[in-house]
Structure formats: C-alpha cells, structure tokens
Motif scaffolding. Structure first.
Motif: not given
Length: 216
Positions: A12-14, A111, A113-115, A120, A137, A143, A168, A173
């Motif tokens: 995950d990113l954030d 990666v 991500s939900n961004k 992303v 992303g 998502r 995550g 996640d």
C-alpha cells in the motif's frame, strides 16, 4: 504459521510506504475552502483516508452537498493533489533501506493503492523513483478490498498470489490480501487502528519496515 516462500512484496502507499497525511490534510482543506465548505481537523481527514480520494472527498464534503458539487470538489482535489500533493510527503523511516534490501535479494516489488493512478505515479516519482516493477491505483484496477487488483498485480509480476506478500495499514488492505490468497502483512506505524488490522486477517504485524526482511 508455516513460513512461506515469498517471491514478491507489494505495498500500500499512503500510511505504509509514505507518510502522506500532511499532504492529504493540506489538499483536502484547500479543496473545501475553494468551495466555501467547512474544513476538517487532522484526525477526521486521517479517518477518511483509507479508501482513496473518492471516498475521502465524499466524506469530507457536507452531508447536504449535491452529488454534482461533490464531483466538482473531487475533481478539484485531484488537480490540486497533482499540483502540490507530494510536497510534504516522505517515506517512513526504514522504508527506502528495506526496499533496497528486498531488491538486492532478487524480490519483485509492487505498489497497489486506492489512490487515483496519477496520484500514485506522482508520489512515487517524487519520493520512491525507479524502485517498483508495477504500481497500480484507482482507475487501473478496482479499489481494495476487492481482490481484483491484488490478482492483477500478481499476474503482472509473474508470481502466484500465494507467493506474494501484501503490506498495508488498513482493514481493506488485509481483506484484499486474504481474499487473493497473498500473505497479509499489517503495519503498526500507519493511519488505522492495529486491532482492526489484526481482526481483518493479518498474518503478521510489523513494527518497523526492517522486520519484513525476515521473509527473505
């Protein structure tokens, strides 16, 4: 739990790789101000941040906001994020070094991500360039907790999902990883309560990124 052979590590990113909350707060409140809407405190925006920009802004706008205005606010949020949404974000301590060690060990890196996808790409270009074999992303895959993105990431990396670890900081996640058959690895330094991550099916919890190296 028996030790698995892990060929790929996906993140995950954030709240996992990057501490993006300062940028999320700045961009969200700037967007709300632009439309004359009430701003939110840091804790509220953190609580909105698990499921990407769409979910964040739909929770941030007032309850009586029309769907059309909410979509305008979301579009403004995305544009603002691309203008300066990576200025305050930084990798969490130990992330860069751990990614380097995984790469040296011959592991695939990704990666999921939900961004939104452009966000992303922008964050990775600013903060973690040239480290990942695939980065997906919102807009490229559904998502999380939908496992489709997890399975697509595994396909692009050329690994079986059960030989992939997903790292995550949220319930979604862990749910996506479990549903895809990947090893679900939760982190304690992110934006969501650890007890919720455990209850969502985390196979293991990390207090530092370096602890991930026990899987190689």
């Amino acid at each position: 739990m028996p030790k698995r052979t892990i060929d790929a590590f996906v993140f995950d990113l954030d709240g996992t790789l990057l501490h993006t909350l300062p940028d999320l707060i700045a961009v969200t409140n700037e967007s709300l101000r632009h439309f004359g809407m009430p701003e939110h405190d840091d804790a509220a925006i953190q609580s909105f941040a698990a499921n990407g920009a769409v979910a964040l802004m739909l929770q941030a706008v007032p309850n009586n906001c029309s769907p059309e205005l909410a979509q305008e606010a979301l579009a403004y949020w995305k544009a603002t994020a691309l203008d300066h949404g990576a200025l305050l974000s930084r990798p969490f301590p130990g992330v860069v070094e751990t990614l380097g060690r995984l790469h040296e060990a011959g592991k695939q890196l990704g990666v999921l991500s939900n961004k939104f996808q452009a966000g992303v790409d922008d964050q990775l270009a600013h903060n973690l360039p040239d480290l990942f074999d695939v980065a997906l992303g919102d807009g490229s895959v559904p998502r999380k907790p939908d496992p489709t993105g997890m399975l697509e990431t595994a396909r692009r990396l050329g690994v079986a999902p059960e030989r992939m670890a997903y790292v995550g900081d949220s319930v979604g996640d862990m749910q996506a990883a479990v549903r895809a058959g990947a090893l679900a690895v939760g982190v304690t330094w992110g934006y969501h309560p650890v007890e919720q991550i455990k209850a969502a099916g985390a196979d293991m919890l990390l207090d530092t990124p370096e602890q991930l190296l026990t899987l190689i």
